[in-house]
Design a protein around this motif. Sequence first.
Motif, PDB file in Angstrom:
ATOM      1  N   ALA A   1       0.851  -1.198   0.000  1.00 16.96           N
ATOM      2  CA  ALA A   1       0.000   0.000   0.000  1.00 16.96           C
ATOM      3  C   ALA A   1       0.882   1.243   0.000  1.00 16.96           C
ATOM      4  CB  ALA A   1      -0.900   0.000   1.232  1.00 16.96           C
ATOM      5  N   TYR A   2       0.535   2.164  -0.857  1.00 16.91           N
ATOM      6  CA  TYR A   2       1.352   3.375  -1.025  1.00 16.91           C
ATOM      7  C   TYR A   2       0.438   4.564  -1.227  1.00 16.91           C
ATOM      8  CZ  TYR A   2       4.409  -0.473  -2.132  1.00 16.91           C
ATOM      9  OH  TYR A   2       5.076  -1.656  -2.064  1.00 16.91           O
ATOM     10  N   PHE A   3       0.954   5.756  -0.885  1.00 18.41           N
ATOM     11  CA  PHE A   3       0.195   6.972  -1.190  1.00 18.41           C
ATOM     12  C   PHE A   3       0.253   7.180  -2.703  1.00 18.41           C
ATOM     13  CE2 PHE A   3       1.336   7.826   3.262  1.00 18.41           C
ATOM     14  CZ  PHE A   3       0.074   8.097   3.757  1.00 18.41           C
ATOM     15  N   PRO A   4      -0.895   7.200  -3.365  1.00 21.77           N
ATOM     16  CA  PRO A   4      -0.858   7.228  -4.835  1.00 21.77           C
ATOM     17  C   PRO A   4      -0.225   8.487  -5.403  1.00 21.77           C
ATOM     18  CG  PRO A   4      -3.117   7.445  -4.005  1.00 21.77           C
ATOM     19  CD  PRO A   4      -2.256   7.099  -2.839  1.00 21.77           C
ATOM     20  N   ALA A   5      -0.235   9.583  -4.629  1.00 22.88           N
ATOM     21  CA  ALA A   5       0.299  10.835  -5.170  1.00 22.88           C
ATOM     22  C   ALA A   5       1.731  11.101  -4.715  1.00 22.88           C
ATOM     23  CB  ALA A   5      -0.593  12.005  -4.761  1.00 22.88           C
ATOM     24  N   LEU A   6       2.310  10.226  -3.905  1.00 19.94           N
ATOM     25  CA  LEU A   6       3.696  10.427  -3.476  1.00 19.94           C
ATOM     26  C   LEU A   6       4.632   9.606  -4.357  1.00 19.94           C
ATOM     27  CD1 LEU A   6       3.800  10.387   0.435  1.00 19.94           C
ATOM     28  CD2 LEU A   6       3.396  12.276  -1.103  1.00 19.94           C
ATOM     29  N   THR A   7       5.754  10.222  -4.742  1.00 19.08           N
ATOM     30  CA  THR A   7       6.733   9.494  -5.558  1.00 19.08           C
ATOM     31  C   THR A   7       7.523   8.533  -4.665  1.00 19.08           C
ATOM     32  OG1 THR A   7       8.443  11.123  -5.170  1.00 19.08           O
ATOM     33  CG2 THR A   7       7.001  11.487  -7.074  1.00 19.08           C
ATOM     34  N   VAL A   8       8.322   7.735  -5.324  1.00 15.39           N
ATOM     35  CA  VAL A   8       9.186   6.783  -4.596  1.00 15.39           C
ATOM     36  C   VAL A   8      10.059   7.544  -3.593  1.00 15.39           C
ATOM     37  CG1 VAL A   8      11.200   5.296  -4.913  1.00 15.39           C
ATOM     38  CG2 VAL A   8       9.197   5.032  -6.385  1.00 15.39           C
ATOM     39  N   ALA A   9      10.716   8.603  -4.074  1.00  9.56           N
ATOM     40  CA  ALA A   9      11.611   9.360  -3.196  1.00  9.56           C
ATOM     41  C   ALA A   9      10.824   9.984  -2.043  1.00  9.56           C
ATOM     42  CB  ALA A   9      12.328  10.441  -3.993  1.00  9.56           C
ATOM     43  N   GLU A  10       9.630  10.470  -2.345  1.00 11.84           N
ATOM     44  CA  GLU A  10       8.837  11.119  -1.292  1.00 11.84           C
ATOM     45  C   GLU A  10       8.398  10.124  -0.212  1.00 11.84           C
ATOM     46  OE1 GLU A  10       7.067  14.845  -3.933  1.00 11.84           O
ATOM     47  OE2 GLU A  10       5.962  12.954  -3.793  1.00 11.84           O
ATOM     48  N   HIS A  11       8.141   8.892  -0.593  1.00 10.80           N
ATOM     49  CA  HIS A  11       7.828   7.884   0.424  1.00 10.80           C
ATOM     50  C   HIS A  11       9.020   7.712   1.369  1.00 10.80           C
ATOM     51  CE1 HIS A  11       4.328   6.588  -2.006  1.00 10.80           C
ATOM     52  NE2 HIS A  11       3.901   6.066  -0.871  1.00 10.80           N
ATOM     53  N   LEU A  12      10.225   7.721   0.780  1.00 10.01           N
ATOM     54  CA  LEU A  12      11.416   7.554   1.635  1.00 10.01           C
ATOM     55  C   LEU A  12      11.647   8.802   2.488  1.00 10.01           C
ATOM     56  CD1 LEU A  12      13.823   5.729  -0.851  1.00 10.01           C
ATOM     57  CD2 LEU A  12      12.441   4.758   0.975  1.00 10.01           C
ATOM     58  N   TYR A  13      11.391   9.978   1.904  1.00 10.78           N
ATOM     59  CA  TYR A  13      11.505  11.217   2.697  1.00 10.78           C
ATOM     60  C   TYR A  13      10.514  11.208   3.859  1.00 10.78           C
ATOM     61  CZ  TYR A  13      14.692  13.753  -0.392  1.00 10.78           C
ATOM     62  OH  TYR A  13      15.799  14.163  -1.090  1.00 10.78           O
ATOM     63  N   LEU A  14       9.316  10.731   3.571  1.00  6.68           N
ATOM     64  CA  LEU A  14       8.283  10.677   4.617  1.00  6.68           C
ATOM     65  C   LEU A  14       8.786   9.853   5.804  1.00  6.68           C
ATOM     66  CD1 LEU A  14       5.321  11.146   5.578  1.00  6.68           C
ATOM     67  CD2 LEU A  14       4.699   9.095   4.329  1.00  6.68           C
TER      68      LEU A  14
ATOM     69  N   ALA B   1      12.961   7.343  -8.955  1.00  4.42           N
ATOM     70  CA  ALA B   1      12.803   8.224  -7.785  1.00  4.42           C
ATOM     71  C   ALA B   1      11.582   9.120  -7.914  1.00  4.42           C
ATOM     72  CB  ALA B   1      14.057   9.070  -7.603  1.00  4.42           C
ATOM     73  N   ARG B   2      11.296   9.561  -9.138  1.00  2.00           N
ATOM     74  CA  ARG B   2      10.160  10.472  -9.333  1.00  2.00           C
ATOM     75  C   ARG B   2       8.910   9.752  -9.826  1.00  2.00           C
ATOM     76  NH1 ARG B   2      12.539  16.025 -11.902  1.00  2.00           N
ATOM     77  NH2 ARG B   2      14.001  16.497 -10.231  1.00  2.00           N
ATOM     78  N   SER B   3       8.962   8.440  -9.834  1.00  2.00           N
ATOM     79  CA  SER B   3       7.789   7.674 -10.303  1.00  2.00           C
ATOM     80  C   SER B   3       6.772   7.535  -9.183  1.00  2.00           C
ATOM     81  CB  SER B   3       8.205   6.272 -10.738  1.00  2.00           C
ATOM     82  OG  SER B   3       9.127   6.348 -11.774  1.00  2.00           O
ATOM     83  N   LEU B   4       5.518   7.510  -9.608  1.00  2.00           N
ATOM     84  CA  LEU B   4       4.457   7.221  -8.635  1.00  2.00           C
ATOM     85  C   LEU B   4       4.345   5.703  -8.482  1.00  2.00           C
ATOM     86  CD1 LEU B   4       1.774   9.802  -9.800  1.00  2.00           C
ATOM     87  CD2 LEU B   4       3.302   9.968  -7.837  1.00  2.00           C
ATOM     88  N   PRO B   5       3.858   5.240  -7.346  1.00  2.00           N
ATOM     89  CA  PRO B   5       3.818   3.790  -7.105  1.00  2.00           C
ATOM     90  C   PRO B   5       3.095   3.014  -8.200  1.00  2.00           C
ATOM     91  CG  PRO B   5       3.293   4.975  -5.111  1.00  2.00           C
ATOM     92  CD  PRO B   5       3.401   5.992  -6.182  1.00  2.00           C
ATOM     93  N   VAL B   6       2.085   3.638  -8.807  1.00  2.00           N
ATOM     94  CA  VAL B   6       1.303   2.926  -9.815  1.00  2.00           C
ATOM     95  C   VAL B   6       2.159   2.529 -11.019  1.00  2.00           C
ATOM     96  CG1 VAL B   6       0.506   4.968 -11.069  1.00  2.00           C
ATOM     97  CG2 VAL B   6      -0.940   2.937 -10.968  1.00  2.00           C
ATOM     98  N   ALA B   7       3.278   3.264 -11.208  1.00  2.00           N
ATOM     99  CA  ALA B   7       4.127   2.997 -12.364  1.00  2.00           C
ATOM    100  C   ALA B   7       5.206   1.962 -12.066  1.00  2.00           C
ATOM    101  CB  ALA B   7       4.784   4.299 -12.825  1.00  2.00           C
ATOM    102  N   LEU B   8       5.240   1.456 -10.849  1.00  2.00           N
ATOM    103  CA  LEU B   8       6.311   0.525 -10.475  1.00  2.00           C
ATOM    104  C   LEU B   8       5.872  -0.923 -10.685  1.00  2.00           C
ATOM    105  CD1 LEU B   8       7.450   2.064  -7.060  1.00  2.00           C
ATOM    106  CD2 LEU B   8       8.410   2.490  -9.327  1.00  2.00           C
ATOM    107  N   SER B   9       6.854  -1.784 -10.936  1.00  2.00           N
ATOM    108  CA  SER B   9       6.570  -3.226 -10.978  1.00  2.00           C
ATOM    109  C   SER B   9       6.481  -3.719  -9.530  1.00  2.00           C
ATOM    110  CB  SER B   9       7.693  -3.954 -11.698  1.00  2.00           C
ATOM    111  OG  SER B   9       8.862  -3.917 -10.898  1.00  2.00           O
ATOM    112  N   SER B  10       6.002  -4.960  -9.353  1.00  2.00           N
ATOM    113  CA  SER B  10       5.860  -5.458  -7.981  1.00  2.00           C
ATOM    114  C   SER B  10       7.222  -5.584  -7.312  1.00  2.00           C
ATOM    115  CB  SER B  10       5.116  -6.794  -7.976  1.00  2.00           C
ATOM    116  OG  SER B  10       5.923  -7.794  -8.532  1.00  2.00           O
ATOM    117  N   GLY B  11       8.250  -5.940  -8.096  1.00  2.00           N
ATOM    118  CA  GLY B  11       9.600  -6.038  -7.526  1.00  2.00           C
ATOM    119  C   GLY B  11      10.116  -4.679  -7.084  1.00  2.00           C
TER     120      GLY B  11
END
Lengths: 543, 233
Positions: free
Chosen positions: B92-105, B132-142
């Motif tokens: 589960a991820y915040f849909p509007a936060l990027t990968v980097a922003e999740h780590l910053y959070l 880093a700037r991708s939203l979670p929806v654009a990521l693969s499961s890995g």
Amino acid sequence: MTSDPVGERQDVPAVSPAEEGEVPDARAIRRFTAQAGNARGGASLGALLSDVYYAVITLAIGIGLALGAAQALRVALPDEPAVHAPRGLSLPTLVVVLVVGLAGILVSLAGRLGPVGAGGAEASWWLSLPVDRRGLLRPAARRLPVVAALVGAVLVALLDAGLLSDAAGHVARVAVTAALAAAALVLLAAVLQSRGVRRSTTALVGDLLLAAAPVAAVVLALGDWSVRSVPTLPWVGAAGAALVVAALAVLVDRRLGRIPERSLRESGSVATQAVGAAVSLDSRELGRALTDGAAAPARRRTSRLRTARGAASALVTADLVVLRRSVRHVVQILVAALVPVLVTSVPQLASPFGVLLSVLVAGYVAMSATGEGARRAQMAPVLDRLLPLGLKSVRRLRMVVPGAAMLLWSLVAFAAVGRWTGGVAGWLALGVASTPVWAAAAVRSSYRPAPDWSGPLVSTPMGALPTGVGSVLARGPDVVVLGLLPVWVAILLRTVTPTLVTVQVLCAVVAVAVASSTATGTLLERMTATQEELEKQRREATR
Amino acid sequence: MPKNVSQPVVRAQDLLVGYGGAPVCAPVTFTLNLGKAVALVGANGSGKSTVLRAVIGLLDPSGGKLSVLGAEVDERDVAFRTAVASVLDDDAYFPALTVAEHLYLTARGHGMLGADELVSRLLEEFGLVEHARSLPVALSSGQRRRLLLAAGFARPRSLLVLDEPEQRLDRAMRDRLAQRLVDEKEAGGAVLLATHDPDLVLAVADRAVHVADDVTRVLPPGEAATLISRENP
């Protein structure tokens, strides 16, 4: 918890990937998340104002229409009979019973939805942070009490305005009382949640309250006891109640940090699933969210299906086990059976139209509780392929348990209708004849495909909707409406004839045939497909 | 470093876990000290994840004794949340936060001062720089799995709890993760993981606990790795 309190926790972390500073407050965490969301979601101030404007206008129009309908209903109601009917129920008593039932629904929903929860990303990314959780959970904790207060106020005000009072002051006072009571109930559920009371326990209390309401009404009717008016709080009392609600809100706020993460995650998960189902108009998914998500984590005794003697009886037995294990559905059927009894006991409501409406609505509510086995099979089609049975046979067999449950419902409901008209036997025959229609509707609605939201949009009174959504949602209700036409006629004429019973039997046969069909398209879609296929064959023959 | 390094980080004594009062596995007994790693191994559904959920406070034990960092488990305690990092299979991820922003959070939420440098390092380490700037929806499961793992290292901790961290990772990333966990131990942290990967057990674990219905046994890593290979040929 069985571990020993063995001392204070070591509070200096062994590994730190960077120098540690001050931990931000919860509001900063919320703001960081919200700002990123707003920036990417294009949520400008103008868009926000526009959304608020449309929400307010829609709400105002909706309430205005409902109040108008309520006023028309009150005007249409006949006067209270001069002579009190024996074993009848006064309208104010019925309203009190309805309010108690609504309170039961509210408590049940509050238990199932938390009432405080943190779903999905919030649970995963916020709850592990070393910040004061109260600040993170405050918006979620406010949401449900506020919604409950608004919905409670509107519903009870509509009941009062539609059935009892034409004085605006009285309706306003009833609305305020209802709003405060609804908010207080949800806040009490939140206090229980923070004290570690299982959500399933709170939900069970609500279910019992809901079940007790019609039973109490029947007992009151049999005992010939009624209230003359709905109790309301005077304005001073309402002010006092508001203080109590405020105190409860403060108590909940202080205890937010004591709610275990497990409970927050479970509630959040149920709420997320339920909201998704509601937005996509998927009543099956909504039922699953509110039933499975709030179930107590208990292991069931293994049913050995001893009555199963072959594939067909195994399927029927399995459906029966599913229904027997779902207390909520059994309660739903029982409560729904008592609704026609109540309506026929209240002189002002016992008009042909009122009785017909109560039979159709209560029957639909009961019917929707009987198809759980079919609903699960629709979700996991492999279940229907496990046994050596054709798909049509499976569907027919899945009508057996809904049919049996609805037979019991019909006996109670149609006996009440018969008592209302003065002759029970014919109505019981009509009830038995109509039972297969309910069973067919249960199976047809359980197996309906999910709405396809990707189709071209058409304008409807509810806004733009993809084509085909309406016909999908109508699968099930269509059988109820059309298959029960003889019941409609009989109730509106207040008489049953052998011809009507015979026609009802024929309608039942057609309904069962329709519900046994495994075609997923609508009639129009199937006709179009057939026409296209014929055209194609004709072209090929010409060539 | 913790005030009292001699005290076990996790002490489970005849710990019973389950749902609705019914245990899912035999009682579990083990201790985990700082600078060490314990691997929970066993067949699918044996109860490894349920034990982990009890350790991080998402499930009340049905019986036995359990303490974490010298006190009973209570995830509502801020000190507990500061000390215990966990990476479960939450997708589960915040849909509007990027990968980097999740780590910053995660990093800023834990008060890390060098968050910029830390996040850059973790993105590099977990192969997420390009995303880093991708939203979670654009990521693969890995990639989403790697983001979760990176977040586990973006915050302070004494105990790192991982539920099958090898899932959805390729061989190279598994090796890198194993090295990361060895580094974690050397830095003084404790690692508790449930895994089906014999190589991860051999590389990281100091001891393994075989979780099963009938009896749970403490095994040396070599024996546990052999057992896993036999159970998952």
